[in-house]
Design a protein around this motif. Structure first.
Motif, PDB file in Angstrom:
ATOM      1  N   HIS A  59      10.344  -1.003  10.185  1.00 14.13           N
ATOM      2  CA  HIS A  59       9.042  -1.383  10.816  1.00 14.13           C
ATOM      3  C   HIS A  59       8.138  -0.329  10.350  1.00 14.13           C
ATOM      4  N   LEU A  60       7.011  -0.838   9.827  1.00 12.28           N
ATOM      5  CA  LEU A  60       5.740   0.147   9.566  1.00 12.28           C
ATOM      6  C   LEU A  60       4.468  -0.701   9.537  1.00 12.28           C
ATOM      7  N   SER A  61       3.495  -0.189   9.949  1.00  9.08           N
ATOM      8  CA  SER A  61       2.209  -0.895  10.295  1.00  9.08           C
ATOM      9  C   SER A  61       1.245  -0.677   9.229  1.00  9.08           C
ATOM     10  N   PHE A  62       0.481  -1.866   8.830  1.00  7.72           N
ATOM     11  CA  PHE A  62      -0.638  -1.686   7.852  1.00  7.72           C
ATOM     12  C   PHE A  62      -1.528  -2.633   8.599  1.00  7.72           C
ATOM     13  N   ALA A  63      -1.475  -2.828   9.896  1.00 13.52           N
ATOM     14  CA  ALA A  63      -2.512  -3.824  10.435  1.00 13.52           C
ATOM     15  C   ALA A  63      -4.009  -3.399  10.321  1.00 13.52           C
ATOM     16  N   SER A  64      -4.904  -4.418   9.936  1.00 17.11           N
ATOM     17  CA  SER A  64      -6.229  -4.123   9.590  1.00 17.11           C
ATOM     18  C   SER A  64      -6.989  -4.930  10.626  1.00 17.11           C
ATOM     19  N   GLU A  65      -6.352  -5.941  11.428  1.00 15.73           N
ATOM     20  CA  GLU A  65      -7.236  -6.696  12.653  1.00 15.73           C
ATOM     21  C   GLU A  65      -7.462  -5.581  13.728  1.00 15.73           C
ATOM     22  N   GLU A  66      -8.601  -5.998  14.044  1.00 15.69           N
ATOM     23  CA  GLU A  66      -9.493  -5.119  15.199  1.00 15.69           C
ATOM     24  C   GLU A  66      -8.720  -5.180  16.229  1.00 15.69           C
ATOM     25  N   LYS A  67      -8.181  -6.409  16.763  1.00 15.49           N
ATOM     26  CA  LYS A  67      -7.528  -6.714  18.129  1.00 15.49           C
ATOM     27  C   LYS A  67      -6.231  -5.894  17.931  1.00 15.49           C
ATOM     28  N   VAL A  68      -5.525  -5.780  16.886  1.00 17.42           N
ATOM     29  CA  VAL A  68      -4.408  -5.135  16.513  1.00 17.42           C
ATOM     30  C   VAL A  68      -4.475  -3.699  16.782  1.00 17.42           C
ATOM     31  N   ARG A  69      -5.331  -3.145  15.924  1.00 11.32           N
ATOM     32  CA  ARG A  69      -5.565  -1.594  15.971  1.00 11.32           C
ATOM     33  C   ARG A  69      -6.064  -1.092  17.016  1.00 11.32           C
ATOM     34  N   ALA A  70      -6.961  -2.024  17.995  1.00 13.13           N
ATOM     35  CA  ALA A  70      -7.205  -1.568  19.404  1.00 13.13           C
ATOM     36  C   ALA A  70      -6.070  -1.158  20.299  1.00 13.13           C
ATOM     37  N   ILE A  71      -4.915  -1.919  20.156  1.00  8.85           N
ATOM     38  CA  ILE A  71      -3.600  -1.658  20.792  1.00  8.85           C
ATOM     39  C   ILE A  71      -2.818  -0.499  20.223  1.00  8.85           C
ATOM     40  N   PHE A  72      -2.523  -0.825  18.889  1.00 13.18           N
ATOM     41  CA  PHE A  72      -1.665   0.303  18.182  1.00 13.18           C
ATOM     42  C   PHE A  72      -2.078   1.644  18.342  1.00 13.18           C
ATOM     43  N   ASP A  73      -3.320   1.861  18.098  1.00  7.38           N
ATOM     44  CA  ASP A  73      -4.232   3.215  17.927  1.00  7.38           C
ATOM     45  C   ASP A  73      -4.293   3.908  19.123  1.00  7.38           C
ATOM     46  N   ARG A  74      -3.811   3.334  20.253  1.00 11.06           N
ATOM     47  CA  ARG A  74      -3.640   3.936  21.412  1.00 11.06           C
ATOM     48  C   ARG A  74      -2.281   5.006  21.269  1.00 11.06           C
ATOM     49  N   THR A  75      -1.436   4.771  20.329  1.00 11.91           N
ATOM     50  CA  THR A  75      -0.470   5.536  20.385  1.00 11.91           C
ATOM     51  C   THR A  75      -0.688   6.322  19.100  1.00 11.91           C
ATOM     52  N   PRO A  76      -0.527   7.808  19.348  1.00 12.84           N
ATOM     53  CA  PRO A  76      -0.499   8.632  18.184  1.00 12.84           C
ATOM     54  C   PRO A  76       0.322   8.399  17.132  1.00 12.84           C
ATOM     55  N   TYR A  77      -0.156   8.549  15.897  1.00 14.16           N
ATOM     56  CA  TYR A  77       0.755   7.944  14.683  1.00 14.16           C
ATOM     57  C   TYR A  77       0.613   8.985  13.558  1.00 14.16           C
ATOM     58  N   LEU A  78       1.519   8.604  12.814  1.00 12.97           N
ATOM     59  CA  LEU A  78       1.719   9.504  11.428  1.00 12.97           C
ATOM     60  C   LEU A  78       1.317   8.550  10.334  1.00 12.97           C
ATOM     61  N   THR A  79       0.694   8.810   9.038  1.00 12.99           N
ATOM     62  CA  THR A  79       0.406   7.957   8.066  1.00 12.99           C
ATOM     63  C   THR A  79       1.263   8.413   6.775  1.00 12.99           C
ATOM     64  N   HIS A  80       1.772   7.381   6.248  1.00 11.91           N
ATOM     65  CA  HIS A  80       2.390   7.393   4.948  1.00 11.91           C
ATOM     66  C   HIS A  80       1.815   7.009   3.711  1.00 11.91           C
ATOM     67  N   PRO A  81       1.797   7.287   2.710  1.00 10.88           N
ATOM     68  CA  PRO A  81       1.665   6.618   1.481  1.00 10.88           C
ATOM     69  C   PRO A  81       2.622   5.193   1.388  1.00 10.88           C
ATOM     70  N   ALA A  82       2.283   4.117   0.840  1.00 15.16           N
ATOM     71  CA  ALA A  82       3.176   2.976   0.580  1.00 15.16           C
ATOM     72  C   ALA A  82       3.910   3.142  -0.670  1.00 15.16           C
ATOM     73  N   ASP A  83       4.604   4.369  -0.879  1.00 15.45           N
ATOM     74  CA  ASP A  83       5.444   4.548  -2.112  1.00 15.45           C
ATOM     75  C   ASP A  83       6.994   4.227  -1.843  1.00 15.45           C
ATOM     76  N   SER A  84       7.430   3.551  -2.558  1.00 15.63           N
ATOM     77  CA  SER A  84       9.053   3.127  -2.602  1.00 15.63           C
ATOM     78  C   SER A  84       9.658   3.328  -3.963  1.00 15.63           C
ATOM     79  N   ASN A  85      10.936   3.298  -3.869  1.00 16.03           N
ATOM     80  CA  ASN A  85      11.753   3.057  -5.097  1.00 16.03           C
ATOM     81  C   ASN A  85      12.889   2.202  -5.010  1.00 16.03           C
ATOM     82  N   CYS A  86      13.504   2.030  -6.397  1.00 15.73           N
ATOM     83  CA  CYS A  86      14.394   0.954  -6.617  1.00 15.73           C
ATOM     84  C   CYS A  86      15.459   1.551  -7.432  1.00 15.73           C
TER      85      CYS A  86
END
Length: 422
Positions: A59-86
């Motif tokens: 689970h990782l969040s990339f939500a952009s909706e204002e309603k969602v961010r208003a809830i999720f952003d109450r919680t301090p968070y870390l940001t990661h680049p969306a890099d992945s490997n195969c």
């Protein structure tokens, strides 16, 4: 005493149910969430073993909706680049593989690019396999996404529709394929540029404010819904009446619990299929993992992908340690494997990928999730519509990933619940 009457009864304490409860509070209605498990959160819940925290799958969040961010952003968070490997056989490629063929031997690259140039000009059918061959050519399609489809969806690509794709699959471009075959310095073309994750408490921390504000009754597994009397009976013997009903239950489960249900609806619901997930969570005694998540193409490795809780947040492991969680998918609500088989195969995978050995492992844990992803079989949408149309007529507001029976991320599932209660 009579049966208690609930103004808005919500079945399921996952993010969709929590979204519906928020909408009820905002509109002045009293809602009660009935959750079968001993904790709320649904698929966004987590567990802790000896200081190692693991979510229920990635689970990782990339939500952009204002309603969602208003809830999720109450919680301090870390940001990661969306890099992945195969991982492919004996080497690592950046994601998406068709744009990052650089690590392959020259002969392989030539064959794959020639196959791409000779790809079918027209779609050979409406199924996902035809789409893959049309997009990438037979060589790339057969070596990568067709194989991966069988692992992730536990279903042949030829059996799937294409309605779920959206921006989840990178379309093929000759310039990108050629550049990625000649250089390792390729741009990130993932559909989002950053991923967010709570500093503490796992992914569930994003929805903890919703849990704290909701009226939730745990240990209440619905076993029967009387649509005529508007009553819900629970496994613990408790019974409630409702004025309005919100359900986040999987549509096939809802159809079985509800009465009355027309036979055509039961038949349509019985065709709806989903994957289940076996999770093998691995704790390491040293910092061995650097990738946020990665995909696995090899057929001899049962897991289709893995992610690292310790990369998502250092708080997920004891100091100086690391962790991985592997996801193994089955079609249907029961696993194809036993726990020991999965642990042995995961150890084999760790060695093959040169990540870790036995001495690096503190423990391996096995968990099973009965529902993972909705499977987009070719005739799924028509059958889903039959069930959803019936649910609306029966006065059930069905929402969430399995209540809408759709490929919804957590932000979309929240809004599904929030918007269901009109």
């Amino acid at each position: 005493m009579g049966v208690e009457t609930i103004e808005v009864a919500i079945i399921g304490g996952g993010i969709a149910g929590l979204g519906a409860a928020l909408k009820a509070r905002e509109s002045g209605q009293h809602a009660v969430i009935f959750e079968a498990r001993p904790a709320a959160g649904g698929l966004l819940d987590n567990f802790v073993i000896d200081g190692y925290r693991f979510d229920h799958a990635v689970h990782l969040s990339f939500a952009s909706e204002e309603k969602v961010r208003a809830i999720f952003d109450r919680t301090p968070y870390l940001t990661h680049p969306a890099d992945s490997n195969c991982f492919d056989q004996d080497r690592w490629l950046k994601h998406p593989v068709q744009n990052n063929l650089y690590p392959l031997p020259a002969d392989d690259k030539v064959k794959l690019i020639k196959s791409f140039l000779a790809r079918p000009e027209e779609l050979g059918g409406t199924d996902y396999e035809s789409w893959l061959r049309h997009q990438y050519g037979n060589g790339i399609a057969e070596r990568y996404p067709i194989r991966y489809t069988q692992k992730y969806w536990a279903t042949p690509a030829a059996q799937l529709s294409t309605t779920w794709i959206g921006n989840r699959m990178r379309r093929a471009e000759l310039d990108e394929i050629l550049f990625g075959a000649l250089s390792a310095q390729t741009p990130n073309t993932y559909y989002t540029k950053e991923m967010r994750y709570p500093e503490k408490g796992g992914y569930k921390a994003f929805i903890q404010p919703l849990i704290d504000d909701a009226d939730i009754r745990l240990g209440h597994k619905a076993v029967h819904i009387d649509g005529e009397r508007k009553e819900i009976t629970f496994e613990n013997g408790h019974k409630v009446a409702y004025r309005r009903l919100v359900s986040t239950l999987p549509l096939p489960v809802l159809a079985k619990l509800f009465a009355p249900v027309p036979a055509p609806v039961l038949q349509a619901a019985g065709t709806l299929a989903a994957t289940s997930i076996d999770l093998i969570s691995v704790a390491f005694n040293k910092p061995l993992v650097k990738d946020l998540w990665f995909y696995i193409y090899d057929d001899d490795i049962l897991a289709s992908r893995a992610y690292s809780p310790s990369v998502k947040s250092p708080e997920n492991v004891p100091t100086g340690c690391s962790s991985l969680q592997f996801e193994i998918y089955s079609r249907g609500t029961s696993s194809r494997f036993d726990a020991q088989q999965l642990k042995e195969n995961t150890l084999y995978a760790l060695k093959k990928m040169q990540i870790a050995d036995e001495d690096d492992i503190v423990f391996m844990d096995h968990r099973f999730l009965q529902y993972g992803n909705v499977i987009f079989d070719a005739d799924m949408e028509a059958n889903r519509k039959v069930v959803l149309d019936w649910a609306r007529q029966a006065g059930v507001m069905s929402c969430g990933r399995f209540g809408e029976w759709d490929y919804l991320w957590s932000n979309q599932s929240f809004l599904s619940g929030y918007n269901a209660l009109t």
